[in-house]
Design a protein around this motif. Structure first.
Motif, PDB file in Angstrom:
ATOM      1  N   THR A  22       0.736  -1.168   0.097  1.00 48.56           N
ATOM      2  CA  THR A  22       0.135  -0.059  -0.074  1.00 48.56           C
ATOM      3  C   THR A  22       0.985   1.190  -0.022  1.00 48.56           C
ATOM      4  OG1 THR A  22      -1.749  -0.982   1.251  1.00 48.56           O
ATOM      5  CG2 THR A  22      -1.836   1.133   1.259  1.00 48.56           C
ATOM      6  N   LYS A  25       2.529   1.768  -3.563  1.00 50.64           N
ATOM      7  CA  LYS A  25       1.186   2.056  -4.360  1.00 50.64           C
ATOM      8  C   LYS A  25       1.257   3.925  -4.106  1.00 50.64           C
ATOM      9  CE  LYS A  25      -2.453  -0.086  -5.169  1.00 50.64           C
ATOM     10  NZ  LYS A  25      -3.611  -1.075  -4.954  1.00 50.64           N
ATOM     11  N   ALA A  26       0.906   4.116  -2.874  1.00 46.33           N
ATOM     12  CA  ALA A  26       0.825   5.528  -2.804  1.00 46.33           C
ATOM     13  C   ALA A  26       1.859   6.565  -2.924  1.00 46.33           C
ATOM     14  CB  ALA A  26       0.604   5.897  -1.111  1.00 46.33           C
ATOM     15  N   GLY A  29       1.794   6.923  -6.756  1.00 43.37           N
ATOM     16  CA  GLY A  29       0.532   7.688  -7.296  1.00 43.37           C
ATOM     17  C   GLY A  29      -0.549   6.702  -7.963  1.00 43.37           C
ATOM     18  N   MET A  33      -6.893   3.276  -3.043  1.00 44.56           N
ATOM     19  CA  MET A  33      -6.925   3.712  -1.743  1.00 44.56           C
ATOM     20  C   MET A  33      -7.435   5.130  -1.521  1.00 44.56           C
ATOM     21  SD  MET A  33      -2.678   4.898  -1.525  1.00 44.56           S
ATOM     22  CE  MET A  33      -2.568   3.423  -2.306  1.00 44.56           C
ATOM     23  N   GLU A  35      -7.826   9.323  -0.666  1.00 44.10           N
ATOM     24  CA  GLU A  35      -6.791  10.310  -0.618  1.00 44.10           C
ATOM     25  C   GLU A  35      -6.305  10.477   0.840  1.00 44.10           C
ATOM     26  OE1 GLU A  35      -5.480  12.034  -2.964  1.00 44.10           O
ATOM     27  OE2 GLU A  35      -6.431  10.431  -4.445  1.00 44.10           O
ATOM     28  N   THR A  37      -5.451   8.396   3.121  1.00 46.81           N
ATOM     29  CA  THR A  37      -4.309   7.267   3.031  1.00 46.81           C
ATOM     30  C   THR A  37      -3.151   7.869   2.470  1.00 46.81           C
ATOM     31  OG1 THR A  37      -5.811   5.308   3.712  1.00 46.81           O
ATOM     32  CG2 THR A  37      -3.806   4.944   2.832  1.00 46.81           C
ATOM     33  N   ARG A  38      -3.438   8.187   1.022  1.00 39.41           N
ATOM     34  CA  ARG A  38      -2.167   8.669   0.346  1.00 39.41           C
ATOM     35  C   ARG A  38      -1.578   9.773   0.874  1.00 39.41           C
ATOM     36  NH1 ARG A  38      -1.787   7.290  -4.667  1.00 39.41           N
ATOM     37  NH2 ARG A  38      -4.088   6.840  -4.866  1.00 39.41           N
ATOM     38  N   HIS A  39      -2.306  10.872   1.356  1.00 37.32           N
ATOM     39  CA  HIS A  39      -1.894  12.004   1.995  1.00 37.32           C
ATOM     40  C   HIS A  39      -1.141  11.533   3.352  1.00 37.32           C
ATOM     41  CE1 HIS A  39      -1.492  16.205   3.484  1.00 37.32           C
ATOM     42  NE2 HIS A  39      -1.487  15.671   4.586  1.00 37.32           N
ATOM     43  N   VAL A  41       0.553   8.818   3.817  1.00 35.18           N
ATOM     44  CA  VAL A  41       1.847   7.883   3.450  1.00 35.18           C
ATOM     45  C   VAL A  41       2.936   9.106   2.873  1.00 35.18           C
ATOM     46  CG1 VAL A  41       2.914   6.395   1.718  1.00 35.18           C
ATOM     47  CG2 VAL A  41       0.582   5.898   2.759  1.00 35.18           C
ATOM     48  N   ARG A  42       2.399   9.960   2.039  1.00 35.03           N
ATOM     49  CA  ARG A  42       3.415  10.945   1.768  1.00 35.03           C
ATOM     50  C   ARG A  42       3.926  11.853   2.721  1.00 35.03           C
ATOM     51  NH1 ARG A  42      -0.042  12.822  -3.708  1.00 35.03           N
ATOM     52  NH2 ARG A  42       0.394  11.081  -5.197  1.00 35.03           N
TER      53      ARG A  42
END
Length: 349
Positions: A22, A25-26, A29, A33, A35, A37-39, A41-42
């Motif tokens: 995960t 993938k985040a 890009g 998932m 947004e 979760t993506r935020h 992770v970053r």
């Protein structure tokens, strides 16, 4: 200097209780998932100092050492009397610190007193605070324009944390208030608000002028005429006088929504609504361009200003500038998302 331990995807995954897949993938890009979760992770990758192979390759091409042997000293300059815990200053400093600490550098704070207009006083202040012995300076927002011009003219690496003045020979990094305003206006108009009142100072600071320009441009792009007489463009009056003027404006022009360009504008608008027996969002909708609000207010809609990320990017830019002193100056704007909050009423339902 202590040897830096390599940060891996597993470190980020452990921190967030996610799988390595995960996290990967985040950072690449890829879909699959939320947004949020993506935020997360970053943000964790940035805080831990993780770099993708592409980022490391880019740094190598720019001549930026990943693990320099020399520790450098930088200074973040703030206007005299400013509280480091203010909404913008703390995350800016945290962002710069996190980026510089990754490569073994440090940053100090220095306050710029008022009244440094004379060359002799300015030179004395530079000497007293050993400014010219620093490896570079970060010029924060809210520093008076005359002093800012003197700082921009210094012959050492400089990063302006603001929109640059015309013709300024300096790198700058700032969150994009034009994009933020466009998102705010677009969100209101799509929900039936065509009579939007702008509230905020448009004269005292460059950033405030740009917010007003962005509002007019955004409204014009949507085919909505903006009459300055129908807006609240002054804040240099007493609360009593301002409230009286606000009541007159809303009675005459009947706005359905307000865009508050500053925290002061938001506070005064909220108090005026309360005094007039009006509720948010039942009677009026509100968007604020500041990242924080006082307690007791509802969840105010706002664009997400990437302030901490601006600090991180400024740290990157400083390291890049030192490695590339002769390349052209660049002005960088960071865009964020829009948080609808709970302060906007849908009129077109």
């Amino acid at each position: 200097m202590a040897i830096r331990k390599k940060v891996t995807l597993q470190h980020i995954a452990d921190k967030l209780h996610l799988t390595v897949h995960t996290v990967s993938k985040a950072l690449r890009g890829l879909p699959g998932m939320s947004e949020e979760t993506r935020h997360a992770v970053r943000q964790a990758a940035n805080e831990l100092g993780y770099r993708t192979k592409e980022q490391e390759r880019s740094m190598s091409l720019d001549g930026i050492p990943l693990f320099p042997s020399k520790s450098r000293r930088f200074i973040m300059l703030l206007a005299s009397g400013q509280d480091i815990t203010l909404t913008i200053h703390q995350p800016l400093l945290e962002g710069i610190q996190s980026r510089l600490a990754e490569v073994g550098h440090k940053i100090e704070l220095c306050f710029v007193p008022d009244g440094l207009s004379g060359d002799e006083r300015f030179s004395s202040w530079l000497l007293q605070n050993e400014i010219m012995y620093a490896d570079g300076i970060f010029i924060s927002p809210l520093i008076p324009a005359a002093i800012e011009r003197q700082l921009i003219a210094l012959e050492l690496p400089r990063i302006l944390l603001n929109f640059p003045p015309f013709g300024a020979k300096i790198d700058s990094v700032i969150w994009d208030v034009f994009n933020s305003m466009q998102q705010s206006v677009d969100y209101l108009v799509k929900r039936g608000h065509n009579k939007i009142m702008y509230i905020g100072d448009v004269k005292s600071r460059r950033g405030y002028k740009l917010r007003w320009m962005a509002f007019r441009d955004s409204m014009d792009d949507l085919g909505i005429e903006v009459n300055p007489d129908e807006q609240m463009l002054r804040s240099d009056v007493s609360l009593e006088s301002w409230t009286e003027s606000w009541l007159d404006h809303v009675k005459r022009y009947e706005p359905t929504a307000f865009i508050c360009a500053t925290e002061l504008a938001l506070t005064r608008t909220y108090l005026a609504c309360h005094a007039a027996g009006k509720r948010i969002p039942t009677d009026y909708s509100i968007v604020c361009l500041e990242p924080n609000v006082q307690g007791g207010m509802p969840d105010i809609a706002r664009p997400d200003l990437p302030i901490r990320e601006t600090g991180c990017r400024a740290g990157d830019r400083m390291i890049w500038r030192i490695a590339n002193p002769s390349l052209p100056y660049e002005h960088i704007r960071l865009q964020g998302d829009f948080d609808p909050g709970r302060s906007i009423r849908h009129l077109n339902k």
